[in-house]
Design a protein around this motif. Structure first.
Motif, PDB file in Angstrom:
ATOM      1  N   LEU A 199       0.801  -1.207  -0.001  1.00 47.00           N
ATOM      2  CA  LEU A 199       0.008  -0.081  -0.064  1.00 47.00           C
ATOM      3  C   LEU A 199       0.896   1.399   0.072  1.00 47.00           C
ATOM      4  CD1 LEU A 199      -2.869  -1.161   2.580  1.00 47.00           C
ATOM      5  CD2 LEU A 199      -3.117  -0.849   0.015  1.00 47.00           C
ATOM      6  N   SER A 200       2.089   1.301   0.681  1.00 44.13           N
ATOM      7  CA  SER A 200       2.806   2.366   0.721  1.00 44.13           C
ATOM      8  C   SER A 200       3.415   2.545  -0.574  1.00 44.13           C
ATOM      9  CB  SER A 200       3.896   2.294   1.795  1.00 44.13           C
ATOM     10  OG  SER A 200       4.961   1.078   1.305  1.00 44.13           O
ATOM     11  N   ASN A 201       3.730   1.475  -1.407  1.00 45.35           N
ATOM     12  CA  ASN A 201       4.246   1.555  -2.846  1.00 45.35           C
ATOM     13  C   ASN A 201       3.047   2.352  -3.490  1.00 45.35           C
ATOM     14  OD1 ASN A 201       6.494   0.257  -2.186  1.00 45.35           O
ATOM     15  ND2 ASN A 201       5.773  -1.670  -3.119  1.00 45.35           N
ATOM     16  N   VAL A 202       1.839   2.078  -3.600  1.00 46.41           N
ATOM     17  CA  VAL A 202       0.906   2.550  -4.331  1.00 46.41           C
ATOM     18  C   VAL A 202       0.698   4.092  -3.819  1.00 46.41           C
ATOM     19  CG1 VAL A 202      -1.614   2.716  -4.712  1.00 46.41           C
ATOM     20  CG2 VAL A 202      -0.422   0.346  -4.459  1.00 46.41           C
ATOM     21  N   PHE A 203       0.853   4.288  -2.517  1.00 49.36           N
ATOM     22  CA  PHE A 203       0.775   5.831  -2.072  1.00 49.36           C
ATOM     23  C   PHE A 203       2.028   6.842  -2.596  1.00 49.36           C
ATOM     24  CE2 PHE A 203       2.272   8.995   1.105  1.00 49.36           C
ATOM     25  CZ  PHE A 203       1.108   9.758   1.008  1.00 49.36           C
TER      26      PHE A 203
END
Length: 228
Positions: A199-203
């Motif tokens: 999710l942090s990659n997406v963010f």
């Protein structure tokens, strides 16, 4: 990237062979052997880059992007699983290609661990982040990577793949306790950390993929950096 497939296949072959061999051994030296084989898997990729002629400004660019990726990890040290490094590596590879992505990912892991601490896990992180950049650069010209949703999905998937690679290190470091129950427990325990990474990659990709990518492309075009 056809000319880059041979080193990649050799590296992956050595990696899989190393896992199979170390898993078959039960003596206390097998952790050292796994690290040696993992470094051997990285060697073909570094040799491929070594044979390429790089201008001094290209080396500076690789060093700067590696430093940015490494330093970006430090402010989020208190948040397990949150690693901006992956997004920086993916976008760098997206602009400059697979070779640059591999080097930036591997060097970022090595440099950032000067702060976080070096150990037997460092080569595994180098391999995981190096492969993140390598595959991002390898697939950058595909139709789905050129679209924002495809790029975000790629980052999400590698959030889990990174954790799965690191889980192998955890399992192989406990030879006497090895069982399929240990494998299931290890991967189950890492799920939420891997999800946080994904999710942090997406963010971070959502934030950086626009302006930062344009800046890197402008540098690449203006100065002819890392043309493939």
């Amino acid at each position: 990237m056809v000319r880059f497939r041979a080193p990649l296949l050799i590296a992956l072959g050595l990696f899989v062979a190393g896992l199979a061999l170390t898993a078959a051994l039960k003596d206390r030296h097998y952790v050292l052997l796994s690290l040696v084989l993992l470094l051997a898997a990285l060697l073909p990729l570094f040799l491929r880059l070594e044979r390429r002629q790089l201008a001094s400004r290209e080396l500076v660019l690789l060093a700067v992007l590696s430093a940015i990726a490494a330093v970006s990890r430090i402010p989020f040290a208190a948040l397990p699983g949150v690693k901006p490094v992956s997004a920086v590596v993916i976008l760098s590879a997206y602009v400059f290609g697979a070779e640059a992505g591999f080097v930036i990912g591997a060097v970022a892991a090595l440099v950032s661990n000067i702060y976080f601490g070096q150990g037997p896990w460092t080569p595994w992180q180098m391999f995981a982040w190096g492969m993140t950049g390598l595959t991002a650069g390898w697939l950058r010209n595909t139709w789905w990577m050129k679209k924002r949703p495809g790029l975000l999905i790629f980052g999400f998937i590698w959030g889990f793949l990174f954790g799965w690679i690191m889980n192998l290190w955890v399992i192989l470091s406990l030879p006497d306790a090895f069982s399929w129950g240990l494998v299931a427990a290890t991967y189950g325990a890492s799920f939420y950390f891997d999800l946080a990474h994904a999710l942090s990659n997406v963010f971070f990709l959502t934030i950086l993929a626009g302006g930062w990518t344009k800046v890197l492309k402008r540098f690449r075009k203006k100065y002819g950096l890392l043309q493939e």
